[in-house]
Scaffold this motif. Structure first.
Motif, PDB file in Angstrom:
ATOM      1  N   CYS A 108      -6.901   2.047   7.929  1.00 53.59           N
ATOM      2  CA  CYS A 108      -5.622   2.088   7.225  1.00 53.59           C
ATOM      3  C   CYS A 108      -4.960   0.721   7.089  1.00 53.59           C
ATOM      4  CB  CYS A 108      -4.676   3.062   7.922  1.00 53.59           C
ATOM      5  SG  CYS A 108      -4.243   2.565   9.594  1.00 53.59           S
ATOM      6  N   ILE A 109      -5.464  -0.299   7.759  1.00 52.26           N
ATOM      7  CA  ILE A 109      -4.831  -1.619   7.649  1.00 52.26           C
ATOM      8  C   ILE A 109      -5.689  -2.596   6.848  1.00 52.26           C
ATOM      9  CG2 ILE A 109      -3.514  -1.366   9.774  1.00 52.26           C
ATOM     10  CD1 ILE A 109      -5.579  -3.243  11.109  1.00 52.26           C
ATOM     11  N   GLU A 110      -6.692  -2.069   6.152  1.00 51.14           N
ATOM     12  CA  GLU A 110      -7.581  -2.916   5.382  1.00 51.14           C
ATOM     13  C   GLU A 110      -7.564  -2.512   3.921  1.00 51.14           C
ATOM     14  OE1 GLU A 110     -10.602  -3.368   9.160  1.00 51.14           O
ATOM     15  OE2 GLU A 110     -11.109  -1.961   7.586  1.00 51.14           O
ATOM     16  N   LEU A 111      -7.573  -3.506   3.054  1.00 47.53           N
ATOM     17  CA  LEU A 111      -7.725  -3.270   1.623  1.00 47.53           C
ATOM     18  C   LEU A 111      -9.096  -3.802   1.237  1.00 47.53           C
ATOM     19  CD1 LEU A 111      -4.225  -4.454   0.375  1.00 47.53           C
ATOM     20  CD2 LEU A 111      -5.063  -2.108   0.533  1.00 47.53           C
ATOM     21  N   ILE A 112      -9.914  -2.931   0.648  1.00 45.55           N
ATOM     22  CA  ILE A 112     -11.297  -3.265   0.358  1.00 45.55           C
ATOM     23  C   ILE A 112     -11.591  -2.951  -1.095  1.00 45.55           C
ATOM     24  CG2 ILE A 112     -13.710  -2.750   0.948  1.00 45.55           C
ATOM     25  CD1 ILE A 112     -11.138  -1.758   3.373  1.00 45.55           C
ATOM     26  N   VAL A 152     -20.926  -6.677   5.887  1.00 39.15           N
ATOM     27  CA  VAL A 152     -21.350  -6.862   4.497  1.00 39.15           C
ATOM     28  C   VAL A 152     -20.381  -7.678   3.645  1.00 39.15           C
ATOM     29  CG1 VAL A 152     -22.731  -4.756   4.493  1.00 39.15           C
ATOM     30  CG2 VAL A 152     -20.365  -4.675   3.675  1.00 39.15           C
ATOM     31  N   CYS A 153     -19.189  -7.903   4.131  1.00 33.91           N
ATOM     32  CA  CYS A 153     -18.218  -8.618   3.292  1.00 33.91           C
ATOM     33  C   CYS A 153     -18.582 -10.106   3.207  1.00 33.91           C
ATOM     34  CB  CYS A 153     -16.796  -8.426   3.791  1.00 33.91           C
ATOM     35  SG  CYS A 153     -16.450  -9.122   5.402  1.00 33.91           S
ATOM     36  N   LEU A 170     -18.799   1.257  -2.278  1.00 33.22           N
ATOM     37  CA  LEU A 170     -19.814   2.085  -2.944  1.00 33.22           C
ATOM     38  C   LEU A 170     -21.186   1.418  -2.928  1.00 33.22           C
ATOM     39  CD1 LEU A 170     -17.751   3.365  -6.011  1.00 33.22           C
ATOM     40  CD2 LEU A 170     -18.327   4.600  -3.904  1.00 33.22           C
ATOM     41  N   ASP A 171     -21.242   0.123  -3.241  1.00 33.29           N
ATOM     42  CA  ASP A 171     -22.526  -0.587  -3.288  1.00 33.29           C
ATOM     43  C   ASP A 171     -23.228  -0.608  -1.934  1.00 33.29           C
ATOM     44  OD1 ASP A 171     -22.060  -1.083  -5.955  1.00 33.29           O
ATOM     45  OD2 ASP A 171     -21.684  -3.240  -5.711  1.00 33.29           O
ATOM     46  N   ASN A 172     -22.458  -0.668  -0.862  1.00 29.32           N
ATOM     47  CA  ASN A 172     -23.031  -0.748   0.490  1.00 29.32           C
ATOM     48  C   ASN A 172     -23.026   0.584   1.227  1.00 29.32           C
ATOM     49  OD1 ASN A 172     -23.628  -3.734   0.928  1.00 29.32           O
ATOM     50  ND2 ASN A 172     -21.564  -3.753   0.060  1.00 29.32           N
ATOM     51  N   LYS A 173     -22.573   1.631   0.539  1.00 29.14           N
ATOM     52  CA  LYS A 173     -22.547   2.992   1.112  1.00 29.14           C
ATOM     53  C   LYS A 173     -21.853   3.022   2.471  1.00 29.14           C
ATOM     54  CE  LYS A 173     -26.601   4.630  -1.347  1.00 29.14           C
ATOM     55  NZ  LYS A 173     -27.027   3.574  -2.199  1.00 29.14           N
ATOM     56  N   ILE A 174     -20.660   2.448   2.501  1.00 23.71           N
ATOM     57  CA  ILE A 174     -19.885   2.413   3.745  1.00 23.71           C
ATOM     58  C   ILE A 174     -18.918   3.605   3.720  1.00 23.71           C
ATOM     59  CG2 ILE A 174     -18.337   1.045   5.202  1.00 23.71           C
ATOM     60  CD1 ILE A 174     -19.439  -1.435   3.820  1.00 23.71           C
ATOM     61  N   PHE A 175     -19.415   4.730   4.176  1.00 20.40           N
ATOM     62  CA  PHE A 175     -18.644   5.960   4.173  1.00 20.40           C
ATOM     63  C   PHE A 175     -18.425   6.438   5.603  1.00 20.40           C
ATOM     64  CE2 PHE A 175     -21.363   6.108   0.288  1.00 20.40           C
ATOM     65  CZ  PHE A 175     -20.361   5.802  -0.622  1.00 20.40           C
ATOM     66  N   PHE A 176     -17.453   7.312   5.763  1.00 21.64           N
ATOM     67  CA  PHE A 176     -17.182   7.893   7.077  1.00 21.64           C
ATOM     68  C   PHE A 176     -18.113   9.076   7.302  1.00 21.64           C
ATOM     69  CE2 PHE A 176     -13.094   5.945   5.979  1.00 21.64           C
ATOM     70  CZ  PHE A 176     -12.868   5.203   7.117  1.00 21.64           C
ATOM     71  N   PRO A 177     -18.785   9.121   8.449  1.00 22.16           N
ATOM     72  CA  PRO A 177     -19.627  10.292   8.733  1.00 22.16           C
ATOM     73  C   PRO A 177     -18.754  11.512   9.004  1.00 22.16           C
ATOM     74  CG  PRO A 177     -19.583   8.807  10.616  1.00 22.16           C
ATOM     75  CD  PRO A 177     -18.819   8.133   9.513  1.00 22.16           C
ATOM     76  N   ARG A 178     -19.235  12.653   8.614  1.00 18.35           N
ATOM     77  CA  ARG A 178     -18.491  13.898   8.841  1.00 18.35           C
ATOM     78  C   ARG A 178     -18.619  14.326  10.304  1.00 18.35           C
ATOM     79  NH1 ARG A 178     -17.409  16.650   3.782  1.00 18.35           N
ATOM     80  NH2 ARG A 178     -18.462  15.497   2.130  1.00 18.35           N
ATOM     81  N   GLY A 179     -17.513  14.830  10.838  1.00 21.55           N
ATOM     82  CA  GLY A 179     -17.532  15.413  12.170  1.00 21.55           C
ATOM     83  C   GLY A 179     -17.590  14.415  13.315  1.00 21.55           C
TER      84      GLY A 179
END
Length: 189
Positions: free
Chosen positions: A31-35, A65-66, A41-50
């Motif tokens: 919540c404190i980062e603007l990306i 990756v930045c 999307l290109d690096n598939k940096i998503f939150f895992p479910r559960g």
């Protein structure tokens, strides 16, 4: 945290990263980062479910990756904590998730390897606190995995992580986590 004013950092600017690390300024909070959306999307940096404590993994993978990071003093976000919130409750499942995330991040290829190492050292310190505060208690097998990750403290660069490293080297896992629990209980807001 008093961030450097509007500074753009790259890996060649190691001295600035060391300053950021000393202040423990790279936080594991989405919540404190603007990306840029494209980078996510290109690096598939998503939150895992559960998975709880997913911000730890997400922020580390983002750091890896930045191409550059920009810090600002501007306040863009207000955070409200309510009683009963998951951020106020540490479960043994949360600790197990945190252990697994740290294990997966060890040896990650990263554009900012020193910053990642310092970040993981700090996260290990929080793991020691969380393991002691967890209810129900953390199983012995998880405690053994936590002990096996103590090498992460070797990359400590901020004063708090350096102190934890020193105490851990002298007293080991049980007493260090107990002292951290006492400190956390006495001095948290």
């Amino acid at each position: 945290i008093n961030y450097p004013e509007q500074e753009k950092l790259s890996d060649s600017e190691t001295k600035k990263w060391e300053e950021i690390s000393l202040k423990n300024a790279y936080q594991s909070s989405a919540c404190i980062e603007l990306i840029q959306r494209k980078m996510v999307l290109d690096n598939k940096i998503f939150f895992p479910r559960g998975v709880s404590c997913e911000d730890i993994d997400w922020s580390a993978r983002l750091l890896c990756v930045c191409a550059h990071v920009v810090w600002t003093q501007e306040c863009f976000y207000a955070y409200r904590i309510r009683s009963g919130s998951i951020t106020k409750t540490i479960s043994s499942r949360y600790v197990a998730n945190q252990v697994n995330i740290l294990k997966e991040l060890v040896g990650s290829k990263c554009n900012f390897p020193k910053a990642l190492s310092a970040y993981l050292a700090f996260q290990y310190g929080t793991l020691l606190i969380n393991a002691k505060l967890a209810r129900p208690k953390v199983e012995t097998s998880i405690k053994n995995e936590i002990k096996a990750l103590s090498f992460l403290l070797d990359s400590a660069s901020d004063p708090a992580s350096n102190m934890i490293q020193s105490v851990y080297k002298i007293f080991g896992y049980s007493i260090t986590s107990l002292l951290l629990q006492v400190y956390f209980t006495l001095f948290r807001n």
